[in-house]
Motif scaffolding. Structure first.
Motif, PDB file in Angstrom:
ATOM      1  N   CYS A  15      16.637 -27.205 -43.505  1.00  0.00           N
ATOM      2  CA  CYS A  15      15.425 -28.148 -43.251  1.00  0.00           C
ATOM      3  C   CYS A  15      14.002 -27.489 -43.506  1.00  0.00           C
ATOM      4  O   CYS A  15      13.078 -28.232 -43.653  1.00  0.00           O
ATOM      5  CB  CYS A  15      15.412 -29.218 -42.260  1.00  0.00           C
ATOM      6  N   ASP A  45      18.529 -33.517 -35.524  1.00  0.00           N
ATOM      7  CA  ASP A  45      18.192 -34.740 -34.914  1.00  0.00           C
ATOM      8  C   ASP A  45      17.430 -35.378 -35.774  1.00  0.00           C
ATOM      9  O   ASP A  45      16.870 -36.630 -35.657  1.00  0.00           O
ATOM     10  CB  ASP A  45      17.367 -34.456 -33.517  1.00  0.00           C
ATOM     11  N   LYS A  46      17.245 -34.801 -37.049  1.00  0.00           N
ATOM     12  CA  LYS A  46      16.234 -35.616 -37.946  1.00  0.00           C
ATOM     13  C   LYS A  46      17.174 -36.522 -38.972  1.00  0.00           C
ATOM     14  O   LYS A  46      18.189 -36.058 -39.288  1.00  0.00           O
ATOM     15  CB  LYS A  46      15.605 -34.609 -39.004  1.00  0.00           C
ATOM     16  N   PRO A  47      16.835 -37.733 -39.251  1.00  0.00           N
ATOM     17  CA  PRO A  47      17.518 -38.678 -39.839  1.00  0.00           C
ATOM     18  C   PRO A  47      17.716 -38.168 -41.313  1.00  0.00           C
ATOM     19  O   PRO A  47      16.845 -37.486 -41.790  1.00  0.00           O
ATOM     20  CB  PRO A  47      16.699 -40.015 -40.055  1.00  0.00           C
ATOM     21  N   VAL A  48      18.792 -38.289 -42.058  1.00  0.00           N
ATOM     22  CA  VAL A  48      19.159 -37.835 -43.427  1.00  0.00           C
ATOM     23  C   VAL A  48      18.688 -38.982 -44.470  1.00  0.00           C
ATOM     24  O   VAL A  48      19.145 -40.300 -44.034  1.00  0.00           O
ATOM     25  CB  VAL A  48      20.546 -37.413 -43.643  1.00  0.00           C
ATOM     26  N   THR A  49      18.042 -38.702 -45.335  1.00  0.00           N
ATOM     27  CA  THR A  49      17.523 -39.811 -46.163  1.00  0.00           C
ATOM     28  C   THR A  49      18.672 -39.906 -47.181  1.00  0.00           C
ATOM     29  O   THR A  49      19.422 -39.219 -47.197  1.00  0.00           O
ATOM     30  CB  THR A  49      16.110 -39.375 -47.159  1.00  0.00           C
ATOM     31  N   ARG A  50      18.710 -41.101 -47.977  1.00  0.00           N
ATOM     32  CA  ARG A  50      19.637 -41.512 -48.866  1.00  0.00           C
ATOM     33  C   ARG A  50      19.486 -40.284 -50.084  1.00  0.00           C
ATOM     34  O   ARG A  50      20.667 -39.961 -50.387  1.00  0.00           O
ATOM     35  CB  ARG A  50      19.273 -42.513 -49.601  1.00  0.00           C
TER      36      ARG A  50
END
Length: 72
Positions: free
Chosen positions: A42, A52-57
């Motif tokens: 990242c 812990d970071k949300p994954v984008t589409r």
């Protein structure tokens, strides 16, 4: 990783990412994502994964593309 290789796969036991230790519950999958070229991490140095970071589409689309031979 499971969709591509199932549950039985080998992986490097030495962490590629500083923020994912070997005792992390998803360590083996994260290691294998790196080995398969599906993720580069990242940050620009490739030393962090940010578990812990949300994954984008958009990011997930790239993961799928790379997993099924779309390139790196």
């Amino acid at each position: 990783v499971r969709a591509v290789e199932g549950e039985n796969f080998s992986y490097n036991p030495n962490p590629y990412f500083q923020d994912v230790s070997p005792n992390h519950q998803l360590f083996k999958y994260i290691q294998r994502l790196k080995e398969l070229g599906i993720t580069k991490g990242c940050n620009s140095e490739g030393t962090l994964f940010c578990p812990d970071k949300p994954v984008t589409r958009a990011e997930m689309a790239v993961f799928f593309w790379r997993a099924w031979g779309g390139g790196n």
